[in-house]
Write a protein that holds these residues in place. Sequence first.
Motif, short mmCIF file in Angstrom:
data_model
loop_
_atom_site.label_atom_id
_atom_site.label_comp_id
_atom_site.label_asym_id
_atom_site.label_seq_id
_atom_site.Cartn_x
_atom_site.Cartn_y
_atom_site.Cartn_z
N GLY A 167 -18.88 198.35 41.43
CA GLY A 167 -18.54 197.56 42.60
C GLY A 167 -17.06 197.25 42.69
N VAL A 168 -16.70 196.41 43.65
CA VAL A 168 -15.31 196.05 43.91
C VAL A 168 -15.09 194.59 43.50
CG1 VAL A 168 -13.50 195.85 45.65
CG2 VAL A 168 -15.20 197.66 45.84
N PHE A 169 -13.97 194.34 42.83
CA PHE A 169 -13.61 193.00 42.39
C PHE A 169 -12.27 192.61 43.01
CE2 PHE A 169 -16.30 194.97 39.30
CZ PHE A 169 -17.09 193.98 38.75
N TYR A 170 -12.15 191.36 43.45
CA TYR A 170 -10.87 190.91 43.99
C TYR A 170 -10.77 189.39 43.90
CZ TYR A 170 -13.72 190.26 48.25
OH TYR A 170 -14.69 189.90 49.15
N PRO A 171 -9.54 188.88 43.87
CA PRO A 171 -9.33 187.43 43.75
C PRO A 171 -9.51 186.71 45.08
CG PRO A 171 -7.22 188.54 43.82
CD PRO A 171 -8.26 189.62 43.79
N ARG A 172 -10.00 185.49 44.99
CA ARG A 172 -10.13 184.64 46.17
C ARG A 172 -9.55 183.27 45.85
NH1 ARG A 172 -15.82 182.66 48.72
NH2 ARG A 172 -15.80 181.35 46.86
N ILE A 173 -8.79 182.74 46.76
CA ILE A 173 -8.17 181.43 46.56
C ILE A 173 -9.19 180.32 46.76
CG2 ILE A 173 -6.55 179.77 47.57
CD1 ILE A 173 -4.65 182.11 48.08
N ILE A 174 -9.19 179.37 45.84
CA ILE A 174 -10.04 178.18 45.98
C ILE A 174 -9.13 177.03 46.38
CG2 ILE A 174 -11.64 176.61 44.84
CD1 ILE A 174 -12.20 178.80 42.80
N ASN A 175 -9.27 176.59 47.60
CA ASN A 175 -8.49 175.46 48.08
C ASN A 175 -9.10 174.15 47.60
OD1 ASN A 175 -6.47 176.63 50.15
ND2 ASN A 175 -8.39 177.61 50.70
N LYS A 176 -8.29 173.13 47.54
CA LYS A 176 -8.80 171.81 47.18
C LYS A 176 -9.64 171.26 48.33
CE LYS A 176 -5.34 170.47 43.78
NZ LYS A 176 -4.39 169.43 43.33
N SER A 177 -10.24 170.13 48.09
CA SER A 177 -11.07 169.50 49.12
C SER A 177 -10.27 169.31 50.41
CB SER A 177 -11.57 168.14 48.63
OG SER A 177 -12.14 167.40 49.69
N TRP A 178 -10.95 169.44 51.53
CA TRP A 178 -10.26 169.32 52.82
C TRP A 178 -9.55 167.97 52.96
CZ3 TRP A 178 -11.47 165.46 56.30
CH2 TRP A 178 -12.69 164.78 56.11
N ARG A 179 -10.04 166.97 52.24
CA ARG A 179 -9.41 165.65 52.30
C ARG A 179 -8.02 165.66 51.68
NH1 ARG A 179 -14.72 165.07 51.14
NH2 ARG A 179 -15.98 163.75 52.52
N GLU A 180 -7.77 166.64 50.81
CA GLU A 180 -6.48 166.73 50.13
C GLU A 180 -5.54 167.75 50.79
OE1 GLU A 180 -6.77 166.76 45.72
OE2 GLU A 180 -8.92 166.88 46.09
N LEU A 181 -6.02 168.43 51.83
CA LEU A 181 -5.23 169.47 52.46
C LEU A 181 -4.46 168.94 53.67
CD1 LEU A 181 -7.79 172.43 52.39
CD2 LEU A 181 -5.92 171.96 50.79
N PRO A 182 -3.27 169.47 53.91
CA PRO A 182 -2.47 169.03 55.06
C PRO A 182 -3.05 169.58 56.36
CG PRO A 182 -1.38 170.86 54.00
CD PRO A 182 -2.54 170.50 53.11
N VAL A 183 -2.75 168.93 57.44
CA VAL A 183 -3.22 169.37 58.75
C VAL A 183 -2.45 170.60 59.21
CG1 VAL A 183 -3.45 168.73 61.18
CG2 VAL A 183 -3.93 167.03 59.40
N MET A 184 -1.15 170.59 59.01
CA MET A 184 -0.30 171.66 59.50
C MET A 184 0.03 172.67 58.39
SD MET A 184 -0.11 170.78 62.57
CE MET A 184 1.08 172.01 63.13
N PRO A 185 -0.04 173.99 58.70
CA PRO A 185 0.29 175.03 57.72
C PRO A 185 1.67 174.86 57.09
CG PRO A 185 -0.77 176.02 59.62
CD PRO A 185 -0.51 174.59 59.97
N LYS A 186 2.63 174.34 57.85
CA LYS A 186 3.99 174.21 57.33
C LYS A 186 4.06 173.21 56.18
CE LYS A 186 5.47 170.68 60.70
NZ LYS A 186 5.67 169.61 59.70
N ASP A 187 3.05 172.34 56.07
CA ASP A 187 3.04 171.33 55.02
C ASP A 187 2.24 171.77 53.79
OD1 ASP A 187 4.52 169.54 56.60
OD2 ASP A 187 2.70 168.93 57.67
N PHE A 188 1.71 172.99 53.84
CA PHE A 188 0.89 173.48 52.73
C PHE A 188 1.79 173.92 51.57
CE2 PHE A 188 -1.67 176.28 50.17
CZ PHE A 188 -2.96 175.82 50.32
N THR A 189 1.51 173.38 50.38
CA THR A 189 2.25 173.74 49.16
C THR A 189 1.26 174.27 48.14
OG1 THR A 189 3.85 171.96 49.56
CG2 THR A 189 3.78 172.91 47.35
N PRO A 190 1.35 175.55 47.77
CA PRO A 190 0.39 176.15 46.84
C PRO A 190 0.15 175.34 45.56
CG PRO A 190 1.76 177.85 47.77
CD PRO A 190 2.33 176.54 48.24
#
Length: 202
Positions: A80-103
């Motif tokens: 099969g095929v294997f690939y990485p997927r990003i796990i984001n934190k809870s939506w409560r901890e995420l910023p509303v705007m993409p420009k405020d997102f810090t990995p």
Amino acid sequence: MINCSVSQRAVIGKEKEGIKRSYAYCQNDNYMDIEKFSEHISTHGSVYSEDIIEGVLKKAVKCMVEKFKEGYRIDLGVLGVFYPRIINKSWRELPVMPKDFTPSLHIQGINIVWERSEKLSNLGDDIEYNIVASRAAQAALLKAEKEGLDNVDLTAIKNKPTPEPSDPSGSDSGSTGTDPGQGGSGGSSSTPDEEGGGGLGA
């Protein structure tokens, strides 16, 4: 032969209507570690001994991790095929705007998705199934044996809600629970709520 127990579950989306069905769930009691698996491979006419096979498997995993960190998808053919997927934190901890997102602040980690090949998605029709007692019933029997009892009272087990099996394998789409690791897209067992919707890293 695959051992399975059967238990009643509410059909997803039909809980309010009280619709239930009985589903079979795998009871995977047999266990094989990498050493035993390598030994098994070597018995199938392999020109390599089990220690060489084990070494190759371990090296393959090490190399896969290295390439996953570089964002690669790895196609291993029949595996099969294997690939990485990003796990984001809870939506409560995420910023509303993409420009405020810090990995470093908003990414919880990386999960590896496994897309099974057709060979591993369909094991064929020549499988034998053996229905066995539920885990709860087995535990009750063992407890009774240890206490020297001649009979087992399963009334409490029947009246108590059965916890969701870790690897439900009901074929009906209405079966409750889905093991993400067994699905075609694999992935994390976290809910979208926990992952903030998640996102494929490839």
